[in-house]
Motif scaffolding. Structure first.
Motif, mmCIF file in Angstrom:
data_model
loop_
_atom_site.group_PDB
_atom_site.id
_atom_site.type_symbol
_atom_site.label_atom_id
_atom_site.label_comp_id
_atom_site.label_asym_id
_atom_site.label_seq_id
_atom_site.Cartn_x
_atom_site.Cartn_y
_atom_site.Cartn_z
ATOM 1 N N SER A 9 3.137 -2.926 10.420
ATOM 2 C CA SER A 9 3.026 -4.095 9.550
ATOM 3 C C SER A 9 1.712 -4.865 9.730
ATOM 4 N N GLY A 10 0.588 -4.126 9.709
ATOM 5 C CA GLY A 10 -0.711 -4.772 9.591
ATOM 6 C C GLY A 10 -1.482 -4.999 10.869
ATOM 7 N N ASP A 11 -2.748 -5.394 10.677
ATOM 8 C CA ASP A 11 -3.714 -5.595 11.769
ATOM 9 C C ASP A 11 -3.821 -4.346 12.632
ATOM 10 N N ILE A 12 -4.078 -3.241 11.987
ATOM 11 C CA ILE A 12 -4.298 -1.985 12.707
ATOM 12 C C ILE A 12 -5.604 -2.062 13.484
ATOM 13 N N ALA A 13 -6.613 -2.686 12.880
ATOM 14 C CA ALA A 13 -7.911 -2.873 13.525
ATOM 15 C C ALA A 13 -8.132 -4.351 13.823
ATOM 16 N N VAL A 14 -9.021 -4.632 14.778
ATOM 17 C CA VAL A 14 -9.311 -6.032 15.115
ATOM 18 C C VAL A 14 -10.209 -6.670 14.057
ATOM 19 N N THR A 15 -11.064 -5.865 13.415
ATOM 20 C CA THR A 15 -11.808 -6.313 12.226
ATOM 21 C C THR A 15 -11.915 -5.131 11.269
ATOM 22 N N GLY A 16 -12.287 -5.420 10.057
ATOM 23 C CA GLY A 16 -12.486 -4.378 9.064
ATOM 24 C C GLY A 16 -13.912 -3.881 9.008
ATOM 25 N N THR A 17 -14.665 -4.065 10.086
ATOM 26 C CA THR A 17 -16.020 -3.523 10.146
ATOM 27 C C THR A 17 -15.956 -2.018 10.405
ATOM 28 N N ILE A 41 2.191 1.950 6.222
ATOM 29 C CA ILE A 41 1.368 0.833 6.674
ATOM 30 C C ILE A 41 1.253 -0.231 5.587
ATOM 31 N N VAL A 42 0.856 -1.413 6.009
ATOM 32 C CA VAL A 42 0.450 -2.468 5.089
ATOM 33 C C VAL A 42 -0.759 -3.159 5.737
ATOM 34 N N PRO A 43 -1.785 -3.524 4.973
ATOM 35 C CA PRO A 43 -2.959 -4.172 5.567
ATOM 36 C C PRO A 43 -2.631 -5.564 6.104
ATOM 37 N N GLY A 44 -3.331 -5.947 7.175
ATOM 38 C CA GLY A 44 -3.250 -7.306 7.701
ATOM 39 C C GLY A 44 -4.551 -8.047 7.483
ATOM 40 N N ASN A 45 -4.577 -9.312 7.849
ATOM 41 C CA ASN A 45 -5.786 -10.104 7.629
ATOM 42 C C ASN A 45 -6.976 -9.572 8.423
ATOM 43 N N HIS A 46 -6.734 -9.102 9.660
ATOM 44 C CA HIS A 46 -7.842 -8.572 10.458
ATOM 45 C C HIS A 46 -8.422 -7.299 9.844
ATOM 46 N N ASP A 47 -7.590 -6.516 9.200
ATOM 47 C CA ASP A 47 -8.058 -5.285 8.566
ATOM 48 C C ASP A 47 -9.050 -5.567 7.437
ATOM 49 N N ARG A 48 -9.026 -6.784 6.919
ATOM 50 C CA ARG A 48 -9.909 -7.158 5.816
ATOM 51 C C ARG A 48 -11.255 -7.713 6.280
ATOM 52 N N PHE A 49 -11.341 -8.180 7.533
ATOM 53 C CA PHE A 49 -12.566 -8.872 7.974
ATOM 54 C C PHE A 49 -13.790 -7.965 7.840
ATOM 55 N N CYS A 50 -14.801 -8.432 7.098
ATOM 56 C CA CYS A 50 -16.039 -7.655 7.005
ATOM 57 C C CYS A 50 -17.029 -8.058 8.098
ATOM 58 N N GLY A 64 -14.702 -13.540 9.716
ATOM 59 C CA GLY A 64 -13.435 -13.476 9.009
ATOM 60 C C GLY A 64 -13.517 -13.449 7.497
ATOM 61 N N TRP A 65 -14.670 -13.126 6.928
ATOM 62 C CA TRP A 65 -14.779 -13.036 5.472
ATOM 63 C C TRP A 65 -14.083 -11.762 4.980
ATOM 64 N N PRO A 66 -13.314 -11.845 3.902
ATOM 65 C CA PRO A 66 -12.593 -10.660 3.418
ATOM 66 C C PRO A 66 -13.536 -9.575 2.906
ATOM 67 N N GLY A 67 -13.268 -8.339 3.335
ATOM 68 C CA GLY A 67 -13.990 -7.172 2.850
ATOM 69 C C GLY A 67 -13.003 -6.097 2.442
ATOM 70 N N ASN A 68 -13.505 -4.947 2.008
ATOM 71 C CA ASN A 68 -12.627 -3.914 1.456
ATOM 72 C C ASN A 68 -12.780 -2.543 2.105
ATOM 73 N N LEU A 69 -13.512 -2.455 3.223
ATOM 74 C CA LEU A 69 -13.777 -1.159 3.828
ATOM 75 C C LEU A 69 -12.494 -0.475 4.300
#
Length: 324
Positions: A62-70, A109-118, A122-127
């Motif tokens: 249920s999300g935040d698979i990665a610490v950031t989406g970089t 899976i479902v994306p979490g907020n950390h998965d979006r960080f570019c 903490g700015w949302p990204g799409n990688l």
């Protein structure tokens, strides 16, 4: 319809990273905002999945698979899913890092907020959506349904909703840094969730439905949760869940394992997983074995067993706490 039983493993908030030491330094300065995975806990999960693999119908994350989406962090996160396993220890790859590749059942899976960080701001990204396109096939801010145990004869649908912020301006206060941890129940996304739920109900009358999102709705009504971590407009989500007869919502985000009920008649049960691999004195490092019974298109049995990580033993043990 006959009774059917499923067993799934619920994980959340792995916070995988390409450079752990970097986030270890950040953690104290950000009050655990950028807390990062423990390698031994991740390996313990990999081994448990391998040992239990034949008995599980699916893994739910249920999300935040990665610490950031970089790119560096997302690339490390995908390695946990995709790298080939060694023949001697199939929960490890040839570099002796944990892998789920030996698990042949569905991974939901479902994306979490950390998965979006570019970036670390903490700015949302799409990688994330590019790297995980084989697991999350529908794209940014969408709804995805998984039929279990399989598409041919499903008895349980896990409908996942992506409620991460699309823009930092959609948070309640940029000055407070709310964009880091908040989610939002956007009206158009909620309508898609409703539409997909109705489609499954009509197309598969013998199939029960559970929702899975990242953010814990109305967590702050029962437990302490800073405004920076809340799911905005979650009241609308719960109202629609009640209308549709959705009785179970799986989530994570808070790094605390809580099992609570909300809604006008307390009929919506929220199962919040805690974090699977982060370690700290004020968080719950837990994984959850969910035994689910379905009959006549409804969940008639939801029996979770929580396992808590012991850093000294480097393994997960059945918790002594009583589940509902």
């Amino acid at each position: 319809y006959a009774m059917s039983k499923l067993q799934v493993l619920h994980l959340s908030d792995l916070h995988l990273a390409g450079n752990r030491a970097y986030y270890e330094r950040w953690r104290d300065y950000t009050n655990n905002l950028l807390s990062v995975y423990d390698p031994d806990a991740l390996e313990a999960i990999g081994e448990i999945v391998y040992r239990w693999g034949n008995d599980l119908d699916a893994i739910l994350i249920s999300g935040d698979i990665a610490v950031t989406g970089t790119e560096k962090d997302i690339n490390r996160a995908t390695e946990f899913f995709t790298t080939p396993f060694s023949t001697e220890e199939p929960w490890l790859n040839n570099k002796r890092k944990p892998t789920l590749k030996a698990f042949t059942k569905p991974i939901v899976i479902v994306p979490g907020n950390h998965d979006r960080f570019c970036n670390v701001a903490g700015w949302p990204g799409n990688l994330f959506y590019s790297y995980f396109s084989s697991y999350w096939t529908v794209g940014v801010g969408e709804i995805q349904c998984h039929l279990l145990p399989n598409k041919e004869s499903p008895t349980l649908a896990i409908i996942c909703g992506d409620f991460s912020l699309d823009k930092i301006s959609h948070s309640s206060s940029i000055l407070l840094g709310s964009h880091f941890g908040q989610g939002k129940v956007y009206k158009h996304k909620l309508q898609k969730l409703i539409k997909e739920t109705k489609r499954i109900t009509t197309s598969y009358p013998a199939c029960a439905i559970i929702w899975m999102i990242h953010f814990a709705p109305q967590f702050e009504k029962h437990y302490e949760l800073k405004i920076q971590m809340q799911l905005l407009d979650s009241k609308n989500l719960i109202e629609e869940a009640e209308k549709l007869g959705i009785e179970y919502i799986l989530c994570g985000h808070t790094h605390l394992h809580k099992d609570y009920r909300i809604g006008n008649n307390n009929k919506v049960r929220i199962y919040c997983a805690g974090t699977s691999t982060c370690i700290g004195s004020d968080i719950d490092t837990t994984i959850h074995l969910l035994n689910i019974e379905v009959e006549n298109g409804r969940v008639v049995g939801f029996n979770p067993q929580s396992l808590t990580y012991d850093p000294d033993q480097q393994t997960f043990f059945l918790s002594t706490e009583n589940e509902e």
